[in-house]
Design an enzyme around this catalytic site. Structure first.
Site, PDB file in Angstrom:
ATOM      1  N   HIS A 266       0.937  -1.042   0.082  1.00 36.37           N
ATOM      2  CA  HIS A 266       0.508  -0.253   0.011  1.00 36.37           C
ATOM      3  C   HIS A 266       0.936   1.268  -0.029  1.00 36.37           C
ATOM      4  CE1 HIS A 266      -3.420   2.812   0.762  1.00 36.37           C
ATOM      5  NE2 HIS A 266      -3.966   1.755   0.210  1.00 36.37           N
ATOM      6  N   ASP A 317      -7.898  -5.561  -0.491  1.00 35.90           N
ATOM      7  CA  ASP A 317      -9.015  -6.089  -1.713  1.00 35.90           C
ATOM      8  C   ASP A 317      -8.264  -7.889  -1.072  1.00 35.90           C
ATOM      9  OD1 ASP A 317      -9.250  -4.771  -3.444  1.00 35.90           O
ATOM     10  OD2 ASP A 317      -7.509  -3.971  -3.525  1.00 35.90           O
TER      11      ASP A 317
END
Ligand code: COA
Length: 374
Positions: A266, A317
């Site tokens: 991320h 996700d």
């Protein structure tokens, strides 16, 4: 003699990493804590509903019981698609078409059926925001049913966005536990500070273009595998790995070959994505419920391996893939579902942008040729 090209000498922040592009009061990320309007995501996931979260994101306050009732009623009134538009959408190609491409086109078409589509004043913002939020799930369900040769199931305006989506997709009364889990998924995905698609929505809104245009831009941005498209890629990866025995080697090979493992890493969270922790528990719970714990077990093993080998943690996700798969949702609908939720956050960003607007117009540092004559 060609004029000398102006050369911008500012520092280039590739991918705008660390660049603060605007002020925002919608959601914040501090270390590994995500808050919407000051409430932590853990609190919201445990104690709120998606409709309450939409209200919170838009109005910067928790709704009272009465306000929530009115808000849901207004949303319910917008849970329909003009029959003529339904016909047009049913005539659009669905074979070999990515559902996000279809959705991007469908949202753009919605604007043509809204006589007030160009409005951006405060009253129009909430009215159109309500329309887009109420209709997005209907569009995704319409796509799925159309490609299966099934008729459109109208929405029940008395029910929630989560209930309607599952009901319309499968054409039967949904299981209450699944609806709650899906609702929590919608809460978790609703907003995420200045993510790529929210930024894209804000850039479009900053030219004072309309909300349908801004949401269409955002859908196109969310579609990419480095953003929302990653959840589909996660499930495809799990399917291609196939068994627990293959998992560790598969991941090691991918990392050795510099292949990105979808659902990990991320830009902002370096100590873990709090949404992934909630989804991990949901994945364990739901895969057990449907008697297919292998998907969770394989995911947990991959999670451990990627952490050990590369020091990367899962993002939103990774575990959402097995949660949606366990709900029997087709893999290529995972990203459209992200949009069904994130539209609420995009709209909050669009409202915030209109309220304190300055057009986004950064510079590019010139590295091309100069002084040529044609
Ligand atoms: N798998 C393997 N390596 C990864 C990785 C992943 N998922 N994510 C990042 N890395 C590695 C990069 O290869 C790079 O390594 P290097 O320094 O050895 O070259 C390093 O970590 C930094 O990655 P980078 O792509 O520059 O980070 P970013 O901030 O630009 O990108 C993401 C962030 C989310 C786009 C990136 O982590 C990614 O592509 N993840 C997979 C897609 C995904 O899950 N997206 C959903 C985001 S919510």
């Amino acid at each position: 003699m060609a004029t000398k090209v102006e050369i911008y000498e500012g520092a280039v922040d590739k991918g705008l990493e660390g660049v603060v592009a605007c002020t925002t009061g919608i959601s914040s990320i501090v270390d590994a804590t995500l808050c919407f309007r000051g409430y932590t995501i853990e609190d919201l996931a445990a104690n709120s509903t998606f409709e309450e979260v939409i209200y919170l994101l838009w109005y910067d306050k928790r709704p009272t019981t009465e306000e929530l009732k009115d808000f849901k009623k207004e949303l319910g009134k917008e849970m329909f698609i003009d029959p003529e538009l339904v016909k047009q959408l049913q005539a659009m190609p669905t074979k070999d078409v990515h559902p996000m491409a279809w959705l991007r086109t469908a949202v753009s078409m919605l604007a043509l059926w809204d006589k007030e589509a160009q409005g951006i004043d405060k009253a129009a913002q909430k009215k159109i925001g309500m329309r887009l939020t109420a209709k997005l799930g209907l569009l995704v369900a319409l796509f799925e049913r159309t490609r299966k040769g099934l008729s459109f199931v109208p929405a029940n305006s008395e029910k929630t966005i989560a209930w309607n989506f599952i009901n319309m997709l499968f054409g039967k009364e949904p299981d209450a536990e699944i609806v709650r889990m899906f609702d929590v998924c919608l809460i978790l995905h609703a907003d995420h500070e200045l993510n790529c698609s929210a930024f894209s929505a804000r850039v479009t809104a900053s030219s004072l273009s309309d909300m349908y245009s801004a949401v269409t831009s955002a859908i196109g941005t969310l579609k990419g595998p480095l953003h929302g498209g990653a959840n589909e890629q996660v499930m495809l990866m799990l399917k291609s790995i196939g068994t627990m025995e293959n998992a560790v080697q598969w991941i090691k090979d991918a990392l050795d070959n510099k292949v990105k493992v979808m659902g990990f890493g991320h830009r902002v969270y370096k100590n873990g994505d709090p949404r992934a922790k909630i989804l991990r528990k949901m994945s364990e719970q739901i895969t057990k419920k449907i008697n297919e714990p292998k998907w969770y077990q394989m995911s947990a093993l991959i999670d451990d391996t990627v952490q050990k080998e590369k020091g990367l943690l899962p993002n939103v996700d990774f575990y959402s893939a097995t949660v949606y798969h366990s709900m029997n949702i087709p893999i290529d609908l995972f990203t459209p579902i992200f949009a069904v939720s994130r539209v609420s956050g995009w709209l909050a960003h669009i409202f915030e942008q209109y309220a304190n607007n300055r057009i986004y117009r950064p510079r590019g540092q010139w590295i091309g040729k100069e002084g040529l004559r044609f």
